[in-house]
Design an enzyme around this catalytic site. Structure first.
Site, PDB file in Angstrom:
ATOM      1  N   LYS A 119      40.848 -30.519  13.152  1.00 27.03           N
ATOM      2  CA  LYS A 119      41.545 -29.411  13.823  1.00 27.03           C
ATOM      3  C   LYS A 119      41.837 -29.732  15.283  1.00 27.03           C
ATOM      4  O   LYS A 119      42.821 -29.245  15.850  1.00 27.03           O
ATOM      5  CB  LYS A 119      40.721 -28.129  13.702  1.00 27.03           C
ATOM      6  CG  LYS A 119      40.723 -27.561  12.289  1.00 27.03           C
ATOM      7  CD  LYS A 119      40.004 -26.235  12.201  1.00 27.03           C
ATOM      8  CE  LYS A 119      40.087 -25.685  10.781  1.00 27.03           C
ATOM      9  NZ  LYS A 119      39.410 -24.372  10.651  1.00 27.03           N
ATOM     10  N   LYS A 201      46.306 -30.118  -2.702  1.00 33.15           N
ATOM     11  CA  LYS A 201      45.756 -28.792  -2.964  1.00 33.15           C
ATOM     12  C   LYS A 201      46.709 -27.710  -2.447  1.00 33.15           C
ATOM     13  O   LYS A 201      47.325 -27.870  -1.397  1.00 33.15           O
ATOM     14  CB  LYS A 201      44.396 -28.679  -2.256  1.00 33.15           C
ATOM     15  CG  LYS A 201      43.701 -27.343  -2.383  1.00 33.15           C
ATOM     16  CD  LYS A 201      42.407 -27.368  -1.575  1.00 33.15           C
ATOM     17  CE  LYS A 201      41.738 -26.007  -1.522  1.00 33.15           C
ATOM     18  NZ  LYS A 201      40.520 -26.023  -0.681  1.00 33.15           N
ATOM     19  N   LYS A 204      47.155 -22.060   1.938  1.00 29.86           N
ATOM     20  CA  LYS A 204      47.746 -20.876   2.557  1.00 29.86           C
ATOM     21  C   LYS A 204      48.621 -21.252   3.742  1.00 29.86           C
ATOM     22  O   LYS A 204      49.540 -20.531   4.098  1.00 29.86           O
ATOM     23  CB  LYS A 204      46.640 -19.929   3.053  1.00 29.86           C
ATOM     24  CG  LYS A 204      45.824 -19.292   1.967  1.00 29.86           C
ATOM     25  CD  LYS A 204      44.859 -18.249   2.514  1.00 29.86           C
ATOM     26  CE  LYS A 204      43.716 -18.836   3.280  1.00 29.86           C
ATOM     27  NZ  LYS A 204      42.708 -17.829   3.693  1.00 29.86           N
TER      28      LYS A 204
END
Length: 336
Positions: A119, A201, A204
């Site tokens: 991140k 995968k 969202k």
């Protein structure tokens, strides 16, 4: 006289961030199992709104998304009478314990967290201390409830290991205080892949709107997304290596209908991908329909949502105060 005291159920804790509406992958991978787990375990479910602050969400949007996530959790069948369902920010004991646990977390082990590294690279302009400290707050979330099990995906497994290390370190120094949490190994939810890149995968946060199916997508949008799903040129519905797109659609259809892959292959023998995609889309529409209908009722009943949230927060505070006060005493904080 025989002791007939009830045996305490094992406790399961799971929190979900409210940053966006869950996908079909989140639903089959975790959410659908939450209701069933509450029959067998003492379950605690929360909206992780404090964790969402690390990316500086727009305040009004965070409030809206948090309320929507709470309503969704109730809509999938979580019963506030059977489980504790709450907002993380309503239970201040999480943050209080997190500070104490910071003092039992080594800088080196926190800096090794893979998610922080990933991140930090993706959000190089916002590498804040909250992002770095996220796993310690997560440890507090878990340990303050004396959770026995925590359902975690591969991306959170390292955080659970850190929570265990912190708990073990505290217990070694101050005596038995925290339950060492284990990863929850229950009914394995299907790993749902992206409809546009079935080697990845479903996420969202995918920038391609056709890649993921949201739990609140209207039926026509769901059908449209499945019609555009990536497949292959064989035009044969069978589960096999190298057929990632069809394998993914078969997994989704299996989750919705309960049918095995052999049964699905027979059902669509001689039929093309167009027929199969429409069948999968309809199965998803049918699966989501009761959840969406219940959600539509709940999201417009703010008084009921607030009542449930208040009840959940009160139950969570009562439970967590026991652990926090024990910890405060053991570390030497002056108590009234």
């Amino acid at each position: 006289m025989e002791n007939t005291a009830p045996v305490r159920k094992k406790r399961v804790l799971s929190l979900i961030q409210p940053t966006s509406v869950p996908t079909i992958g989140n639903y089959f991978g975790a959410l659908k199992n939450w209701k069933n787990m509450s029959e067998e375990y003492d379950c605690i479910y929360g909206v992780a709104d404090l964790h969402a602050l690390t990316v500086h969400p727009e305040p009004a949007l965070l409030r809206k998304q948090s309320q929507e996530m709470f309503a969704l959790m109730l809509a999938i069948g979580l019963d506030p009478e059977k489980s504790i369902v709450f907002f993380q920010s309503h239970v201040h004991t999480h943050s209080e314990l997190a500070w104490i646990l910071n003092c039992y977390t080594q800088y080196g082990e926190a800096s090794r967290m893979t998610q922080f590294k990933d991140k930090s690279q993706k959000h190089a302009d916002n590498v804040n201390v909250g992002l770095f400290d996220y796993p310690v707050l997560m440890a507090a979330d878990i340990l303050i409830y004396q959770a026995d099990f925590v359902p975690v995906g591969a991306d959170q497994k390292q955080h659970l290991e850190l929570a265990r290390d912190i708990a073990d370190r505290f217990n070694t120094r101050h005596g038995s205080t925290f339950t060492l949490p284990e990863p929850f190994i229950g009914k394995v939810g299907a790993k749902i892949a992206s409809l546009q890149d079935p080697t990845q995968k479903m996420s969202k946060s995918d920038t391609n709107p056709r890649a993921s199916v949201s739990l609140l997508d209207p039926p026509d949008a769901i059908v449209k997304k499945f019609k555009s799903a990536v497949t292959d040129s064989e035009a044969c519905v069978r589960y096999a290596e190298g057929k990632d797109g069809i394998n993914n659609l078969m997994s989704i259809y299996s989750c919705c209908t309960g049918k095995g892959f052999d049964e699905i292959e027979k059902e669509f023998d001689g039929k093309g991908y167009g027929d199969f995609k429409l069948a999968v889309a309809q199965a998803v529409v049918d699966e989501f329909k009761p959840v969406q209908e219940e959600y539509a009722k709940l999201i417009n009943d703010k008084a009921y949502l607030n009542e449930c949230a208040k009840k959940g927060a009160e139950a969570a505070l009562k439970l967590t105060y026991r652990t926090l006060s024990k910890v405060q005493k053991k570390v030497g904080l002056y108590q009234l």
